[in-house]
Design an enzyme around this catalytic site. Structure first.
Site, PDB file in Angstrom:
ATOM      1  N   ARG A 236       2.189  42.571 -20.473  1.00  0.00           N
ATOM      2  CA  ARG A 236       2.352  41.561 -19.426  1.00  0.00           C
ATOM      3  C   ARG A 236       1.027  41.360 -18.684  1.00  0.00           C
ATOM      4  O   ARG A 236       0.625  40.244 -18.375  1.00  0.00           O
ATOM      5  CB  ARG A 236       3.437  41.973 -18.406  1.00  0.00           C
ATOM      6  CG  ARG A 236       4.848  42.106 -18.949  1.00  0.00           C
ATOM      7  CD  ARG A 236       5.418  40.815 -19.443  1.00  0.00           C
ATOM      8  NE  ARG A 236       5.299  39.723 -18.480  1.00  0.00           N
ATOM      9  CZ  ARG A 236       6.033  39.596 -17.362  1.00  0.00           C
ATOM     10  NH1 ARG A 236       6.964  40.477 -17.071  1.00  0.00           N
ATOM     11  NH2 ARG A 236       5.850  38.564 -16.549  1.00  0.00           N
TER      12      ARG A 236
ATOM     13  N   ASP B 156      18.462  41.568 -23.183  1.00  0.00           N
ATOM     14  CA  ASP B 156      18.149  41.489 -21.747  1.00  0.00           C
ATOM     15  C   ASP B 156      19.431  41.838 -20.998  1.00  0.00           C
ATOM     16  O   ASP B 156      20.523  41.870 -21.597  1.00  0.00           O
ATOM     17  CB  ASP B 156      17.667  40.051 -21.429  1.00  0.00           C
ATOM     18  CG  ASP B 156      17.154  39.887 -19.997  1.00  0.00           C
ATOM     19  OD1 ASP B 156      16.986  40.900 -19.285  1.00  0.00           O
ATOM     20  OD2 ASP B 156      16.922  38.728 -19.590  1.00  0.00           O
TER      21      ASP B 156
ATOM     22  N   HIS C 253      10.938  31.982 -18.530  1.00  0.00           N
ATOM     23  CA  HIS C 253      10.065  33.113 -18.154  1.00  0.00           C
ATOM     24  C   HIS C 253       8.857  33.101 -19.095  1.00  0.00           C
ATOM     25  O   HIS C 253       8.706  33.981 -19.948  1.00  0.00           O
ATOM     26  CB  HIS C 253      10.855  34.417 -18.268  1.00  0.00           C
ATOM     27  CG  HIS C 253      10.218  35.585 -17.588  1.00  0.00           C
ATOM     28  ND1 HIS C 253       9.102  35.479 -16.794  1.00  0.00           N
ATOM     29  CD2 HIS C 253      10.563  36.910 -17.582  1.00  0.00           C
ATOM     30  CE1 HIS C 253       8.783  36.681 -16.340  1.00  0.00           C
ATOM     31  NE2 HIS C 253       9.641  37.554 -16.800  1.00  0.00           N
TER      32      HIS C 253
ATOM     33  N   GLN D  37       6.275  36.113 -19.821  1.00  0.00           N
ATOM     34  CA  GLN D  37       6.886  37.192 -20.609  1.00  0.00           C
ATOM     35  C   GLN D  37       6.683  36.947 -22.113  1.00  0.00           C
ATOM     36  O   GLN D  37       6.469  37.882 -22.886  1.00  0.00           O
ATOM     37  CB  GLN D  37       8.385  37.252 -20.278  1.00  0.00           C
ATOM     38  CG  GLN D  37       9.162  38.294 -21.054  1.00  0.00           C
ATOM     39  CD  GLN D  37       8.893  39.709 -20.577  1.00  0.00           C
ATOM     40  OE1 GLN D  37       8.945  39.987 -19.388  1.00  0.00           O
ATOM     41  NE2 GLN D  37       8.593  40.609 -21.500  1.00  0.00           N
TER      42      GLN D  37
ATOM     43  N   ARG E  51       7.783  32.967  -8.398  1.00  0.00           N
ATOM     44  CA  ARG E  51       9.017  33.457  -9.032  1.00  0.00           C
ATOM     45  C   ARG E  51      10.184  33.047  -8.149  1.00  0.00           C
ATOM     46  O   ARG E  51      10.177  33.322  -6.947  1.00  0.00           O
ATOM     47  CB  ARG E  51       9.019  34.974  -9.179  1.00  0.00           C
ATOM     48  CG  ARG E  51      10.426  35.525  -9.472  1.00  0.00           C
ATOM     49  CD  ARG E  51      10.463  36.977  -9.815  1.00  0.00           C
ATOM     50  NE  ARG E  51       9.951  37.195 -11.155  1.00  0.00           N
ATOM     51  CZ  ARG E  51      10.188  38.295 -11.865  1.00  0.00           C
ATOM     52  NH1 ARG E  51      10.932  39.262 -11.378  1.00  0.00           N
ATOM     53  NH2 ARG E  51       9.679  38.429 -13.072  1.00  0.00           N
TER      54      ARG E  51
ATOM     55  N   CYS F  22      12.671  42.760 -22.133  1.00  0.00           N
ATOM     56  CA  CYS F  22      11.699  42.389 -21.094  1.00  0.00           C
ATOM     57  C   CYS F  22      11.666  43.405 -19.964  1.00  0.00           C
ATOM     58  O   CYS F  22      10.673  43.508 -19.253  1.00  0.00           O
ATOM     59  CB  CYS F  22      12.032  40.999 -20.551  1.00  0.00           C
ATOM     60  SG  CYS F  22      13.721  40.885 -19.916  1.00  0.00           S
TER      61      CYS F  22
HETATM   62  N1  NVA Z   1      17.071  37.583 -17.220  1.00  0.00           N
HETATM   63  C1  NVA Z   1      16.468  38.513 -16.282  1.00  0.00           C
HETATM   64  C2  NVA Z   1      15.029  38.725 -16.605  1.00  0.00           C
HETATM   65  C3  NVA Z   1      14.326  39.716 -15.730  1.00  0.00           C
HETATM   66  C4  NVA Z   1      12.873  39.874 -16.080  1.00  0.00           C
HETATM   67  C5  NVA Z   1      16.649  37.985 -14.872  1.00  0.00           C
HETATM   68  O1  NVA Z   1      16.399  36.797 -14.649  1.00  0.00           O
HETATM   69  O2  NVA Z   1      17.031  38.767 -14.004  1.00  0.00           O
HETATM   70  N1   CP Z   2      10.088  41.573 -17.183  1.00  0.00           N
HETATM   71  C1   CP Z   2       9.900  41.253 -15.896  1.00  0.00           C
HETATM   72  O1   CP Z   2       9.653  40.104 -15.526  1.00  0.00           O
HETATM   73  O2   CP Z   2      10.005  42.303 -15.033  1.00  0.00           O
HETATM   74  P1   CP Z   2       9.983  42.227 -13.444  1.00  0.00           P
HETATM   75  O3   CP Z   2      11.285  41.578 -13.008  1.00  0.00           O
HETATM   76  O4   CP Z   2       9.893  43.660 -12.995  1.00  0.00           O
HETATM   77  O5   CP Z   2       8.815  41.419 -12.996  1.00  0.00           O
END
Ligand code: NVA
Ligand code: CP
Length: 330
Positions: A317, A231, A135, A138, A108, A272
């Site tokens: 997930r 989101d 992502h 997800q 990540r 998400c």
């Molecule tokens: N768009 C958000 C998704 C988190 C799961 C981010 O990248 O912070």
């Molecule tokens: N939805 C998601 O990816 O959550 P986290 O950032 O907690 O992993």
């Protein structure tokens, strides 16, 4: 049945065919049944995986850890501060080292190119646990949740409200195109996905009998929708300075009662997570003090309503990530 996914990386859904995505969804359902029945499924005993996080996480990290343990694997977690990668050791060297010790690597972080490069050098499957652009894990959880609610996904209308150019919105557009879901990006012009990705998705969607629509009109965009998805307005890695501008531009795209009433009678709400729907977070309180907003991308009422499927999504997930690891490592 698609050809085996063994040895493949899972970097973005554009790399996978419709049949391969459907196969992963079927496998996810099998794993969910096994978990619910309490049937052990340590199919990958003796293997080891490493989780490399350059951004924070609750769901993705825990899903990989629980799924890894359920499959009988050893799991190592490297947090944003504790590996040498990027600081004292190049990405290429890190990938080569981890590939010698582990059977699979979750990453990540920031640019999509990083996860693509990791996969090129590691020699073992690499799974994208979120980048700035995509992502993909997800998406499997989201489509599984949609299918659980409607008994199907093909031909449904899904609307993403708000920052329609972020990683989740981009990925929803791709998975919709691949699976024949009618996708609407509903937000201001400056928050629309890149033209090239839209064109690619439109071509794929055409083959699968669905459409990709971009609109700044909430009423038109959400009319009769089966899924209303949103989101957070400023994603991880983006400057906190952006809050003022995003609040101004995206507030009209908040998911509230009016939006849900304009959708189909059986519409569901998805997110998400994490979400700013109340004042129970540090960031939420800071925003409240600075801008006077008590809830942001979704109202607390919609978030807590019976239409909200956000915790089913979160659970899914884990089942879907398990399917991805099993399919690529078996
Ligand atoms: N768009 C958000 C998704 C988190 C799961 C981010 O990248 O912070
Ligand atoms: N939805 C998601 O990816 O959550 P986290 O950032 O907690 O992993």
């Amino acid at each position: 049945m698609p050809r085996s996914l063994s040895g493949r990386s899972f970097l973005k859904l554009l790399d996978f065919s419709t049949e391969e995505i459907q196969y992963l969804l079927e496998l996810s359902k099998d794993f969910k049944r096994l978990k619910r029945a309490g049937t052990p499924h340590k199919y990958l005993t003796g293997k080891n995986i490493v989780l490399l996080f350059e951004k924070t996480s609750t769901r993705t990290r825990c899903s990989f850890e629980v799924a890894g343990n359920d499959l009988g694997m050893g799991v190592t977690y490297l947090d944003p501060g504790s590996s040498q990668m990027g600081k004292k050791e190049s990405l290429e060297d890190t990938a080569k080292v981890l590939g010698r010790m582990y059977d699979g690597i979750e990453y990540r972080g920031f640019d999509q190119q990083v996860v693509e490069d990791l996969a090129r050098h590691a020699g073992v499957p690499v799974w994208n646990g979120l980048t700035t652009q995509f992502h993909p894990t997800q998406m499997l959880a989201d489509v599984l949740t949609i299918e659980e609610n409607f008994g199907r996904y093909k031909g449904l209308k899904m609307v993403f409200m708000g920052d329609a150019r972020n990683n989740v919105a981009n990925s929803l557009m791709v998975v919709s195109a691949k699976l024949g879901i009618n996708f609407v990006a509903c937000g201001p012009k400056e928050n629309m996905p890149e033209a090239e990705l839209v064109a690619t998705c439109r071509e794929i969607a055409k083959e699968n009998g669905s459409t990709i629509t971009l609109t700044d009109d909430v009423k038109e965009g959400t009319k009769g929708a089966h899924v209303i998805y949103t989101d957070i307005w400023v994603s991880m890695g983006e400057s906190p300075e952006l809050w003022a501008e995003r609040i101004k531009n995206l507030s009209p795209y908040q998911v509230n009662d009016a939006v849900m009433e304009n959708a189909a009678p059986d519409a569901i709400f998805m997110h998400c997570l994490p979400s700013f729907h109340d004042l129970e977070t540090t960031v939420g309180r800071e925003i409240y003090e600075k801008f006077g907003l008590k809830e942001m991308e979704v109202t607390d009422k919609v978030f807590r309503s019976r239409r909200s499927k956000v915790f089913d999504e979160a659970e899914n997930r884990m089942h879907t990530i398990k399917a991805v690891m099993y399919a690529t490592l078996k």
